[in-house]
Motif scaffolding. Structure first.
Motif, PDB file in Angstrom:
ATOM      1  N   THR A   1       2.662  -7.682  -0.346  1.00  0.00           N
ATOM      2  CA  THR A   1       2.648  -6.249  -0.030  1.00  0.00           C
ATOM      3  C   THR A   1       1.927  -5.993   1.293  1.00  0.00           C
ATOM      4  O   THR A   1       2.432  -5.251   2.144  1.00  0.00           O
ATOM      5  N   ALA A   2       0.779  -6.638   1.470  1.00  0.00           N
ATOM      6  CA  ALA A   2       0.004  -6.410   2.692  1.00  0.00           C
ATOM      7  C   ALA A   2       0.803  -6.869   3.920  1.00  0.00           C
ATOM      8  O   ALA A   2       0.839  -6.176   4.946  1.00  0.00           O
ATOM      9  N   ARG A   3       1.470  -8.031   3.798  1.00  0.00           N
ATOM     10  CA  ARG A   3       2.224  -8.560   4.938  1.00  0.00           C
ATOM     11  C   ARG A   3       3.384  -7.621   5.301  1.00  0.00           C
ATOM     12  O   ARG A   3       3.610  -7.274   6.450  1.00  0.00           O
ATOM     13  N   ARG A   4       4.115  -7.198   4.268  1.00  0.00           N
ATOM     14  CA  ARG A   4       5.258  -6.326   4.508  1.00  0.00           C
ATOM     15  C   ARG A   4       4.835  -5.004   5.150  1.00  0.00           C
ATOM     16  O   ARG A   4       5.456  -4.522   6.092  1.00  0.00           O
ATOM     17  N   MET A   5       3.760  -4.426   4.627  1.00  0.00           N
ATOM     18  CA  MET A   5       3.310  -3.134   5.159  1.00  0.00           C
ATOM     19  C   MET A   5       2.806  -3.299   6.595  1.00  0.00           C
ATOM     20  O   MET A   5       3.015  -2.432   7.436  1.00  0.00           O
ATOM     21  N   SER A   6       2.159  -4.429   6.880  1.00  0.00           N
ATOM     22  CA  SER A   6       1.682  -4.635   8.246  1.00  0.00           C
ATOM     23  C   SER A   6       2.864  -4.836   9.204  1.00  0.00           C
ATOM     24  O   SER A   6       2.888  -4.273  10.296  1.00  0.00           O
ATOM     25  N   GLU A   7       3.891  -5.582   8.758  1.00  0.00           N
ATOM     26  CA  GLU A   7       5.105  -5.736   9.590  1.00  0.00           C
ATOM     27  C   GLU A   7       5.736  -4.381   9.889  1.00  0.00           C
ATOM     28  O   GLU A   7       6.318  -4.177  10.944  1.00  0.00           O
ATOM     29  N   ARG A   8       5.622  -3.481   8.925  1.00  0.00           N
ATOM     30  CA  ARG A   8       6.291  -2.184   9.085  1.00  0.00           C
ATOM     31  C   ARG A   8       5.394  -1.131   9.718  1.00  0.00           C
ATOM     32  O   ARG A   8       5.784   0.025   9.845  1.00  0.00           O
ATOM     33  N   GLY A   9       4.163  -1.516  10.048  1.00  0.00           N
ATOM     34  CA  GLY A   9       3.277  -0.592  10.760  1.00  0.00           C
ATOM     35  C   GLY A   9       2.560   0.397   9.870  1.00  0.00           C
ATOM     36  O   GLY A   9       2.143   1.462  10.325  1.00  0.00           O
TER      37      GLY A   9
ATOM     38  N   THR B   1      -1.461  10.520   5.139  1.00  0.00           N
ATOM     39  CA  THR B   1      -1.790   9.665   3.995  1.00  0.00           C
ATOM     40  C   THR B   1      -0.708   9.813   2.932  1.00  0.00           C
ATOM     41  O   THR B   1      -0.346  10.935   2.571  1.00  0.00           O
ATOM     42  N   VAL B   2      -0.196   8.691   2.461  1.00  0.00           N
ATOM     43  CA  VAL B   2       0.751   8.712   1.346  1.00  0.00           C
ATOM     44  C   VAL B   2       0.076   8.075   0.138  1.00  0.00           C
ATOM     45  O   VAL B   2      -0.431   6.957   0.223  1.00  0.00           O
ATOM     46  N   LEU B   3       0.039   8.811  -0.969  1.00  0.00           N
ATOM     47  CA  LEU B   3      -0.417   8.223  -2.229  1.00  0.00           C
ATOM     48  C   LEU B   3       0.832   7.882  -3.030  1.00  0.00           C
ATOM     49  O   LEU B   3       1.549   8.769  -3.493  1.00  0.00           O
ATOM     50  N   GLY B   4       1.100   6.599  -3.139  1.00  0.00           N
ATOM     51  CA  GLY B   4       2.252   6.137  -3.916  1.00  0.00           C
ATOM     52  C   GLY B   4       1.704   5.152  -4.938  1.00  0.00           C
ATOM     53  O   GLY B   4       1.736   3.943  -4.719  1.00  0.00           O
ATOM     54  N   ILE B   5       1.182   5.674  -6.015  1.00  0.00           N
ATOM     55  CA  ILE B   5       0.368   4.859  -6.927  1.00  0.00           C
ATOM     56  C   ILE B   5       1.155   3.691  -7.494  1.00  0.00           C
ATOM     57  O   ILE B   5       0.715   2.542  -7.489  1.00  0.00           O
ATOM     58  N   ASN B   6       2.360   3.981  -7.968  1.00  0.00           N
ATOM     59  CA  ASN B   6       3.072   3.037  -8.834  1.00  0.00           C
ATOM     60  C   ASN B   6       3.891   2.014  -8.034  1.00  0.00           C
ATOM     61  O   ASN B   6       5.119   1.974  -8.138  1.00  0.00           O
ATOM     62  N   THR B   7       3.198   1.175  -7.262  1.00  0.00           N
ATOM     63  CA  THR B   7       3.883   0.136  -6.481  1.00  0.00           C
ATOM     64  C   THR B   7       4.768  -0.709  -7.397  1.00  0.00           C
ATOM     65  O   THR B   7       4.374  -1.047  -8.514  1.00  0.00           O
TER      66      THR B   7
ATOM     67  N   THR C   1       8.940   4.611   6.126  1.00  0.00           N
ATOM     68  CA  THR C   1       9.857   5.427   6.925  1.00  0.00           C
ATOM     69  C   THR C   1       9.083   6.286   7.926  1.00  0.00           C
ATOM     70  O   THR C   1       9.508   6.452   9.072  1.00  0.00           O
ATOM     71  N   ILE C   2       7.927   6.806   7.510  1.00  0.00           N
ATOM     72  CA  ILE C   2       7.070   7.551   8.449  1.00  0.00           C
ATOM     73  C   ILE C   2       6.690   6.641   9.618  1.00  0.00           C
ATOM     74  O   ILE C   2       6.741   7.039  10.783  1.00  0.00           O
ATOM     75  N   ALA C   3       6.350   5.390   9.297  1.00  0.00           N
ATOM     76  CA  ALA C   3       5.975   4.440  10.361  1.00  0.00           C
ATOM     77  C   ALA C   3       7.167   4.163  11.280  1.00  0.00           C
ATOM     78  O   ALA C   3       7.009   4.062  12.501  1.00  0.00           O
ATOM     79  N   ALA C   4       8.366   4.061  10.701  1.00  0.00           N
ATOM     80  CA  ALA C   4       9.566   3.816  11.511  1.00  0.00           C
ATOM     81  C   ALA C   4       9.800   4.974  12.481  1.00  0.00           C
ATOM     82  O   ALA C   4      10.361   4.792  13.560  1.00  0.00           O
TER      83      ALA C   4
ATOM     84  N   GLU D   1       4.937   7.581  13.492  1.00  0.00           N
ATOM     85  CA  GLU D   1       3.809   8.478  13.229  1.00  0.00           C
ATOM     86  C   GLU D   1       2.771   7.645  12.448  1.00  0.00           C
ATOM     87  O   GLU D   1       3.146   6.924  11.518  1.00  0.00           O
ATOM     88  N   PRO D   2       1.498   7.708  12.820  1.00  0.00           N
ATOM     89  CA  PRO D   2       0.479   6.918  12.122  1.00  0.00           C
ATOM     90  C   PRO D   2       0.419   7.266  10.629  1.00  0.00           C
ATOM     91  O   PRO D   2       0.431   8.450  10.266  1.00  0.00           O
ATOM     92  N   VAL D   3       0.358   6.240   9.779  1.00  0.00           N
ATOM     93  CA  VAL D   3       0.421   6.480   8.331  1.00  0.00           C
ATOM     94  C   VAL D   3      -0.374   5.433   7.579  1.00  0.00           C
ATOM     95  O   VAL D   3      -0.413   4.262   7.960  1.00  0.00           O
ATOM     96  N   GLN D   4      -1.033   5.876   6.507  1.00  0.00           N
ATOM     97  CA  GLN D   4      -1.682   4.940   5.590  1.00  0.00           C
ATOM     98  C   GLN D   4      -1.157   5.183   4.178  1.00  0.00           C
ATOM     99  O   GLN D   4      -0.816   6.303   3.811  1.00  0.00           O
ATOM    100  N   LEU D   5      -1.090   4.093   3.424  1.00  0.00           N
ATOM    101  CA  LEU D   5      -0.552   4.141   2.053  1.00  0.00           C
ATOM    102  C   LEU D   5      -1.614   3.647   1.087  1.00  0.00           C
ATOM    103  O   LEU D   5      -2.226   2.603   1.307  1.00  0.00           O
ATOM    104  N   ILE D   6      -1.803   4.397   0.011  1.00  0.00           N
ATOM    105  CA  ILE D   6      -2.684   3.959  -1.071  1.00  0.00           C
ATOM    106  C   ILE D   6      -1.818   3.708  -2.294  1.00  0.00           C
ATOM    107  O   ILE D   6      -1.027   4.574  -2.692  1.00  0.00           O
TER     108      ILE D   6
END
Ligand SMILES: Nc1ncnc2c1ncn2[C@@H]1O[C@H](COP(=O)(O)OP(=O)(O)OP(=O)(O)O)[C@@H](O)[C@H]1O
Ligand SMILES: [Mg+2]
Length: 310
Positions: A67-75, A3-9, A45-48, A51-56
Motif C-alpha cells: 500500500t505504501a509503495r503504491r500510494m507513493s508511486e501515485r503521489g 485530506t481523504v479519510l478512506g478507512i476501509n482499505t 485521483t486527486i493526486a493525478a 493537487e496535494p493529498v494525504q490519505l488515512i
C-alpha cells in the motif's frame, strides 16, 4: 492539502478469465493485486489531478509495503493505521464478455483501540487541511453516525467536508450538514424513499438536501452525468465518453474532481465539468478508481454544463 479519510482499505484482486464456470476450476489469463477502497481511489485521483493529498486508512502488516509503495508511486501521502486483523479482500473476475463478477470480503471488525487510533490520525491530519473527504464503507465495529460525528468535527474546525456514503451512514451524515454530499441515484433513492428517474427528480432531491443545510449537494446519475446545486443555482453536466470499459469507481473519480475544483475555489459549474470528465475518464479504463490525466483533459472540452431552470 486535501485530506481523504478512506478507512476501509481493501486488497483488490483483479483476474481476467475466459468463460467463468461456477463450481469448476477457473484459470486466469492475467491477474493483478492492488490496494483499493473508495477513499484510496479518491486520493490517487486527486493526486493525478496534481493537487496535494494525504490519505488515512487501515493497513495490516502483510500489506503495509504494497500500500505504501503504491500510494507513493501515485503521489499520495499515506498514513496507514495498522491493525492486527487482516484487511478485507475483494475479488473481481472479468470474463471474455467483459462482465465483472465481484466477491467483496466483509473485512475486519475493529475495536475501540483501533477506532481511537484512527480518530487521532484524523485529528492530526485535519489541522493541516482546508478540505476533508470522507468516503466509502465503514468496517464492522463502527457506528452509523461515524461520518456525521467526523463531519461535525470538520465543520467545527471551520473547514469544508465532502461525504460519499450510503444507507444509514448517509442518512446520519445529512444531519451533520456537510459542505457536500454525493449520493448516486440508488443511494439517493434509498435516502428519499422514492424513485429518482431523471434530472428533474434529482434536482428536487437536491433542493431538499439544501433545505436540510447541505451547502452543495451533488447527485451522480451514471451515464446521464450529474446534477449539483449551490447558491449559484442548479446545474446539470454530462459527457459522452469513448468506449466504456469499467464504470466501477467512476463516482470516486467524480468526487476527486469535485474536491480538487473546490480546493481551487472554482465555481460549482466548473467543478461539475471537471468531476464529470473524471467520472467518464475512469469509465474508459479497465482499472477501477483511477484516471489518466491526458484523458481527463481531452474530455474536459466536451463536457456540457447547463443551468437547470425547470
Ligand atoms: N457510462 C458512463 N458514461 C459517461 N459518464 C459516466 C458513465 N458512468 C459514470 N459516468 C460519470 O461518472 C460519474 C459517477 O458515476 P456514477 O453515478 O455511476 O457513480 P457511483 O455509482 O457512485 O460509482 P462508484 O460508487 O462505483 O464509484 C457520473 O456522474 C458521470 O459523470
Ligand atoms: Mg459511489
Amino acid at each position: 492539502m486535501i485530506t481523504v479519510l478512506g478507512i476501509n482499505t481493501a486488497i483488490d484482486h483483479l483476474m481476467q478469465v475466459g468463460e467463468l464456470r461456477l463450481g469448476e476450476v477457473n484459470r486466469t489469463m492475467h491477474e493483478q493485486v492492488l490496494p483499493g477502497g473508495k477513499g484510496l481511489h479518491v486520493a490517487q485521483t486527486i493526486a493525478a489531478l496534481r493537487e496535494p493529498v494525504q490519505l488515512i486508512g487501515l493497513v495490516d502488516a502483510a500489506h503495509r509495503n504494497l500500500t505504501a509503495r503504491r500510494m507513493s508511486e501515485r503521489g499520495v501521502l499515506f498514513h496507514g493505521v495498522e491493525i492486527d486483523a487482516p484487511l478485507r479482500h475483494c475479488i473481481a473476475l472479468r470474463d471474455a464478455h467483459g462482465r465483472i463478477t465481484e466477491v467483496l470480503g466483509q473485512g475486519p471488525e475493529l475495536d475501540g483501540r483501533d477506532r481511537a487510533a484512527l480518530q487521532r490520525a484524523f485529528l492530526r491530519a485535519l489541522e493541516e487541511s482546508d478540505l476533508v473527504v470522507l468516503s466509502g464503507s465503514l468496517p464492522r465495529g463502527f457506528a452509523a453516525d461515524t461520518y456525521a460525528e467526523l463531519a461535525q468535527q470538520v465543520r467545527a474546525a471551520g473547514k469544508r467536508c465532502l461525504v460519499d456514503a450510503s444507507g444509514d451512514v448517509l442518512r446520519w451524515a445529512v444531519s451533520a450538514q456537510p459542505y457536500l454530499l454525493k449520493p448516486n441515484r440508488d443511494e439517493a433513492e434509498a435516502l428519499f424513499g422514492r424513485a429518482i428517474a431523471g434530472v428533474d427528480a434529482a434536482v428536487a432531491a437536491l433542493r431538499e438536501l439544501r433545505a436540510q443545510g447541505v451547502a452543495m449537494p451533488v447527485l451522480s446519475l451514471g451515464a446521464l452525468g450529474a446534477v449539483g446545486m449551490d447558491d449559484s443555482g442548479a446545474w446539470h453536466a454530462s459527457v459522452e465518453p469513448g468506449q466504456v470499459r469499467n464504470t466501477v469507481g467512476s463516482g470516486d473519480c467524480f468526487l476527486a474532481g469535485m474536491a480538487v475544483a473546490i480546493a481551487r475555489d472554482q465555481s460549482l459549474r466548473e467543478a461539475l465539468r471537471l468531476a464529470v470528465a473524471c467520472g467518464a475518464a475512469n469509465a474508459m479504463e479497465v482499472e477501477t478508481g483511477y484516471v489518466r490525466t491526458d484523458q481527463v483533459e481531452a474530455l474536459l472540452g466536451r463536457v456540457r454544463v447547463e443551468e437547470w431552470t425547470r
